[in-house]
Design a protein around this motif. Structure first.
Motif: not given
Length: 191
Positions: A54, A57, A62, A64, A151-153
């Protein structure tokens, strides 16, 4: 030479296209950002969990894969081992290439060429400080990861985990790093 409306040559950038400073725009070569990512899993009963980070960003927190940029003088395998160490505090042993992905992040107008690796990860070194911006590591199942897509990068986070879970595999032997890549380090130069 082609002309656009308004009498501007076709090669001349518009307000929407980035200006290339100091070079003729027709001769600038486009290059994606080369990155590496790791997919490591462990068992929780009969379900696999995947190692993620986590991170802070510009768009908030986010999720990743442990990932980052290829640096001058290193191989792709060296880069993914380094990135996992920096972002999770754990040693990573890559076993296979899961996929090679080309994706554009629209809000940043940046294109990434990402090499994703599956492998094993050791226990985290509690004394090791994580990279700036990394808030914590976490282990999520595939269903938990799918449930938090917002919430994904990037779209590549889930894609690389799904590909690893599906058994996608290319041998690490297909990745060749010529000695010329590391030559400047042997000669004592830093680039």
């Amino acid at each position: 030479m082609g002309m656009r409306r308004g009498g501007r040559p076709a090669w001349q950038p518009t307000a929407l296209a980035p200006t290339i400073t100091g070079l003729n725009a027709r001769h600038q070569r486009w290059k994606p950002n080369v990155t590496v990512a790791a997919v490591a899993s462990r068992s929780r009963g009969v379900v696999a969990e995947y190692l993620l980070v986590e991170e802070t960003t510009a768009n908030g927190l986010r999720i990743n894969n442990p990932a980052g940029h290829l640096e001058a003088g290193e191989s792709l395998v060296d880069a993914v081992v380094r990135e996992v160490q920096e972002e999770t505090g754990s040693a990573f042993v890559p076993e296979r290439v899961v996929g090679v992905y080309l994706a554009r992040i629209a809000e940043d107008d940046i294109t990434y060429l990402r090499f994703a690796f599956a492998g094993t990860v050791g226990a985290a070194d509690p004394a090791r400080r994580l990279d700036d911006g990394i808030v914590r590591t976490l282990w999520l199942t595939l269903d938990e990861l799918r449930a938090c897509r917002e919430r994904h990068r990037s779209v590549l986070v889930l894609r690389s985990v799904e590909d690893a879970a599906a058994g996608c595999a290319v041998s690490l032997e297909c990745l060749v790093t010529d000695a010329s890549v590391r030559r400047h380090e042997r000669e004592g130069e830093r680039r």
